[in-house]
Design a protein around this motif. Structure first.
Motif, PDB file in Angstrom:
ATOM      1  N   THR A  27       0.825  -1.206   0.000  1.00 47.03           N
ATOM      2  CA  THR A  27       0.000   0.000   0.000  1.00 47.03           C
ATOM      3  C   THR A  27       0.858   1.255   0.000  1.00 47.03           C
ATOM      4  O   THR A  27       0.591   2.205  -0.723  1.00 47.03           O
ATOM      5  CB  THR A  27      -0.941  -0.007   1.223  1.00 47.03           C
ATOM      6  OG1 THR A  27      -1.834  -1.115   1.096  1.00 47.03           O
ATOM      7  CG2 THR A  27      -1.747   1.262   1.312  1.00 47.03           C
ATOM      8  N   ASP A  55      -6.042  -0.721  -4.662  1.00 48.52           N
ATOM      9  CA  ASP A  55      -5.519  -1.246  -3.396  1.00 48.52           C
ATOM     10  C   ASP A  55      -6.477  -2.283  -2.815  1.00 48.52           C
ATOM     11  O   ASP A  55      -7.483  -1.934  -2.208  1.00 48.52           O
ATOM     12  CB  ASP A  55      -5.296  -0.105  -2.403  1.00 48.52           C
ATOM     13  CG  ASP A  55      -4.478  -0.571  -1.207  1.00 48.52           C
ATOM     14  OD1 ASP A  55      -4.162  -1.780  -1.121  1.00 48.52           O
ATOM     15  OD2 ASP A  55      -4.145   0.275  -0.350  1.00 48.52           O
ATOM     16  N   GLU A  56      -6.174  -3.536  -3.012  1.00 45.60           N
ATOM     17  CA  GLU A  56      -7.014  -4.646  -2.543  1.00 45.60           C
ATOM     18  C   GLU A  56      -8.489  -4.382  -2.829  1.00 45.60           C
ATOM     19  O   GLU A  56      -9.316  -4.457  -1.923  1.00 45.60           O
ATOM     20  CB  GLU A  56      -6.795  -4.872  -1.038  1.00 45.60           C
ATOM     21  CG  GLU A  56      -5.319  -4.941  -0.685  1.00 45.60           C
ATOM     22  CD  GLU A  56      -4.956  -6.140   0.183  1.00 45.60           C
ATOM     23  OE1 GLU A  56      -5.831  -6.964   0.455  1.00 45.60           O
ATOM     24  OE2 GLU A  56      -3.788  -6.234   0.548  1.00 45.60           O
TER      25      GLU A  56
HETATM   26 MG   LIG Z   1      -2.339  -2.640   2.253  1.00 46.74          MG
END
Ligand SMILES: [Mg+2]
Ligand SMILES: Nc1ncnc2c1ncn2[C@@H]1O[C@H](COP(=O)(O)OP(=O)(O)O)[C@@H](O)[C@H]1O
Lengths: 269, 353
Positions: free
Chosen positions: B43, B158-159
């Motif tokens: 991240t 992000d995910e």
């Molecule tokens: Mg992360």
């Protein structure tokens, strides 16, 4: 099983008891005042006192000013406290505790002490603004700060401030746009409840307006109490009704423009 | 031809180095995944590309322009968050049009682009709904459309699928990939799920403790892991310690049993301790087909995984997993039974430590 039924039942009864007690505590004085205000004429119930109040141009004048102070206080409060609370949540979490402490100070500093220090500070050059309505609104903003700030902060806690901000930034938005088009609309319900309380405080506030010598409702009513019996009671009821009506209007305006309330609930989980 | 370049990026947070010497060149239209366990700095790296964090050292260059220190709203990147981050006060259409409004596009242009995006994500009927009226999968599609409406130079995710349930996750994953290919947009996708990374990416950057372990295609990363970490993290690989017994012939001693490997160990010394890895699917029962290694084993456990049955076998002192395709006529041994398994010598990989 019988036992739990009894228990549940008992709990319910007590809940009702406390609720009714609370309602009585709140409404009895109001009802008493109302009934008293109807007795302006001997032996009959009448709205004579109300007629007097509405025909009294001083009442209209003073009450209008109080409404104006209330609205200005709300606007100034929102403009100051929303960016502050936002900035603290987003970038300066280390200041959260000290700022929360500061916002609570109006609770521990008596209004009379506060107003005297205001008068002392702002009645000599270079800060000669004791006569300006600016000082009154500023002082009201301080008085309403504990309510306004904590309402706003609660609102911000319910939304994901950081992610919404970053989403806005990555779409090209600057700080002003983010604050006014993303953050503010999503804490509207919270701001309304802060505004609600601020407004009520300003309408009922006596000391600041009196010592800063500005037209306002509470000083006028205090003055009237010394002159008359029934009219102040009628005025209390009227001001109560008007305050609630004004708050209803605020509420209405606040909800008018879009799915704000629901979306805040949605943003909350 | 490099479209986005990260060179020698590192990031410290109050003394702790979270990303270290990160280098990556991304081509236009490439789909890159950052894969690694939670906390390995995926991240943070993505946020440096987006501009939410500034690298402590290093440079980020996009289309020949250095953007290392540019504010996020001065970069042209689209960001997708795990939590969707739709603006709750705006309708689907308003959300998608937000970035275009910021750019002061004309009303007609915005409407046209919003309609285009709604068609792309198949949510035309939901244009006037608020985010809370949509399912998670729908919300994430709106957030994809919102990011793409601005025609960003790179899409950062992000995910994005982690909050969705398994079925939607797989479906949306292929939808994202299809849209990315159709628009030929460069994408960087963060995930801790190796299956996700393997299925969606052109290339995978495997990260561990702030460092890049390996960069390669899913095929390379899966079949030729370069480090022990990659071997363990990607796929479910067996690893075991071994001792070189004959460097020239590629013979190893693994827990008292002799293995032969095709990996280059001629330069190693006799008696040197190394680590080997073998994919579970490279083992099979001897009854099927005889290969280079024939190994006596004891069946320790059998796990049914749907299309695959995983059999844990003990070979000498070491335990290995063996995967075999499920079929209704499969005759599985009993736990505790003595069997023989086999694997070819090129299945026995020697890892760089
Ligand atoms: Mg992360
Ligand atoms: N703003 C921050 N301040 C301090 N430490 C941080 C910050 N952001 C991330 N970290 C730390 O950096 C490490 C990597 O985090 P992150 O990039 O979020 O990992 P990942 O996305 O791979 O799970 C973690 O140990 C995390 O605690």
């Amino acid at each position: 099983m019988n036992l739990t039924t009894v228990k549940k039942h008992g709990g319910k009864i007590w809940a009702w008891f406390w609720m009714i007690l609370g309602i009585l505590y709140f409404f009895l004085p109001l009802i008493a005042t109302f009934l008293f205000s109807l007795r302006a004429k001997l032996n009959v119930l009448s709205f004579t006192a109300y007629q007097h109040v509405f025909n009294d141009s001083n009442f209209v004048y003073n009450f209008s000013y109080s409404v104006l102070w209330g609205v200005l206080t709300i606007i100034v409060g929102v403009l100051i406290f929303v960016p502050t609370a936002y900035l603290i949540r987003l970038k300066l979490p280390q200041f959260r505790i000290p700022v929360e402490f500061i916002t609570m100070l109006p609770f521990v500093i008596p209004a009379i002490v506060y107003v005297f220090s205001l008068v002392r500070t702002f009645s000599q050059p270079p800060l000669l603004i004791v006569d300006s309505p600016v000082l009154l609104v500023a002082a009201y903003t301080v008085l309403s700060m504990p309510y306004m700030y904590s309402a706003i902060d609660t609102g911000l806690r319910a939304i994901d401030v950081r992610t919404l901000t970053e989403a806005g930034q990555s779409l090209g938005a600057g700080w002003g746009t983010i604050l006014f088009r993303i953050i503010l609309p999503n804490i509207r319900v919270a701001i309304l409840s802060g505004a609600f309380l601020s407004f009520a405080i300003v309408i009922g506030e006596l000391i600041l307006a009196q010592y800063l010598v500005k037209p306002a409702f509470a000083p006028y009513m205090t003055y009237l109490i010394q002159q008359k019996a029934y009219e102040p009671a009628a005025m209390a009821i009227i001001s109560f009704a008007l305050t609630w009506a004004a708050m209803g209007v605020i509420q209405f305006i606040g909800r008018g423009s879009g799915g704000g309330e629901q979306s805040q609930i949605a943003g909350g989980h | 031809m490099t479209h986005l370049a990260l060179s020698r990026i590192s990031k410290d947070f109050g003394g702790a180095t979270v990303v270290q010497d990160f280098n990556l060149d991304v081509k236009k239209g490439e789909f890159i995944s950052f894969l690694g366990p939670s906390g390995c700095g995926k991240t943070t790296t993505l946020r440096m590309i987006a501009g939410f964090e500034t690298p402590t050292t290093g440079q980020i260059i996009m289309d020949d322009v250095e953007i290392t220190n540019k504010a996020p709203n001065q970069r042209n990147v689209g960001m997708i968050f795990q939590s969707y981050a739709l603006f709750p006060n705006m309708t689907v259409a308003q959300n998608i049009g937000f970035g275009l409004q910021i750019r002061r596009d004309s009303k007609e242009a915005i409407k046209q682009r919003v309609d285009e995006m709604l068609t792309l994500i198949n949510l035309e009927k939901h244009a006037n709904k608020y985010p809370y009226q949509l399912s998670g999968g729908q919300q994430q599609r709106v957030s994809l459309a919102r990011a793409l409406a601005n025609r960003p130079q790179v899409l950062l995710l992000d995910e994005p699928l982690s909050a969705l349930d398994a079925k939607i996750r797989v479906q949306l994953r292929s939808e994202i990939r299809a849209i990315q290919k159709a628009l030929d947009i460069t994408a960087i996708f963060v995930t801790h799920d190796q299956e996700e990374a393997l299925s969606i990416s052109d290339r995978i950057v495997v990260m561990y403790e702030g460092k890049v372990e390996q960069i390669g295609t899913p095929f390379e990363v899966y079949n030729f892991p370069e480090t022990r970490f990659v071997a363990n993290f990607v796929g479910s690989l067996n690893t075991a310690s071994a001792e070189v017994t004959d460097p020239a012939k590629g013979l190893l001693n693994v827990g008292g049993v002799q293995f032969v490997t095709a990996s280059e160990i001629a330069s190693r010394k006799k008696g040197e301790a190394i680590r080997i890895s073998i994919r579970p699917e490279r083992f099979s029962f001897l009854s099927e087909h005889k290969k280079d290694n024939v190994l006596d084993c004891v069946i320790e456990n059998i796990t049914f995984l749907g299309s695959v049955v995983r059999v844990q076998v003990k070979i000498g002192g070491a335990s290995f997993n063996m995967d075999t395709f499920n079929n209704p006529f499969l005759e599985l041994p009993k736990i505790g039974a003595k069997e023989q398994v086999t694997c070819s010598k090129n299945a026995v990989l020697v890892l760089d430590e």
